[in-house]
Scaffold this motif. Structure first.
Motif: not given
Length: 139
Positions: A101-108
């Motif tokens: 989520a962090n890598f693809f959308c920054g939503l970790g």
């Protein structure tokens, strides 16, 4: 609470690594050959930091069901099928979901907040659901 304690641990660890990176960059700035060596050193320290950060949570959850933050908060991750420590597969999935989520959308961060949106009453996050585990109180 557990995530905050773990974040402080990560922050101190990364602060030490950044000091090492800047020291490496400063030592090698006198020549172009030294600058290349300095960049390699910086990349090595950064890579080590990323691996260590991921391994901290992965290994602690797999073996003990707790990170230091979870120990302080009095909670533990258990396999929802048998109540045992999650093991390597579940621990891997728990760390993979927020990282992706962090890598693809920054939503970790949203992954870690997802237990607040769980309608089942278990307060399971998306990473808990994928890994088939629960966070339980040990106090």
């Amino acid at each position: 609470m557990a995530r905050i304690v773990d974040t402080v641990i990560y922050a101190v660890f990364w602060l030490i690594l950044f000091v090492l990176m800047f020291a490496t960059a400063g030592m090698s700035s006198s020549s172009s050959e030294g600058a290349t060596l300095g960049l390699g050193g910086i990349m090595f320290i950064w890579f080590f930091g990323v691996v260590a950060t991921v391994l901290y949570e992965f290994v602690m959850i797999a073996l003990k069901g707790q990170t230091i933050g979870k120990m302080v908060a009095g909670v533990k991750v258990v396999d929802q099928r048998n109540g045992q420590n999650p093991g390597w597969g579940s621990s891997f999935m728990r760390i993979l979901i927020p990282q992706v989520a962090n890598f693809f959308c920054g939503l970790g961060l949203l992954v870690y907040l997802s237990p607040m949106f769980d309608s089942s009453g278990r307060m399971q996050g998306w990473h808990d659901n994928v890994a088939n585990d629960l966070v339980v109180s040990v106090k």
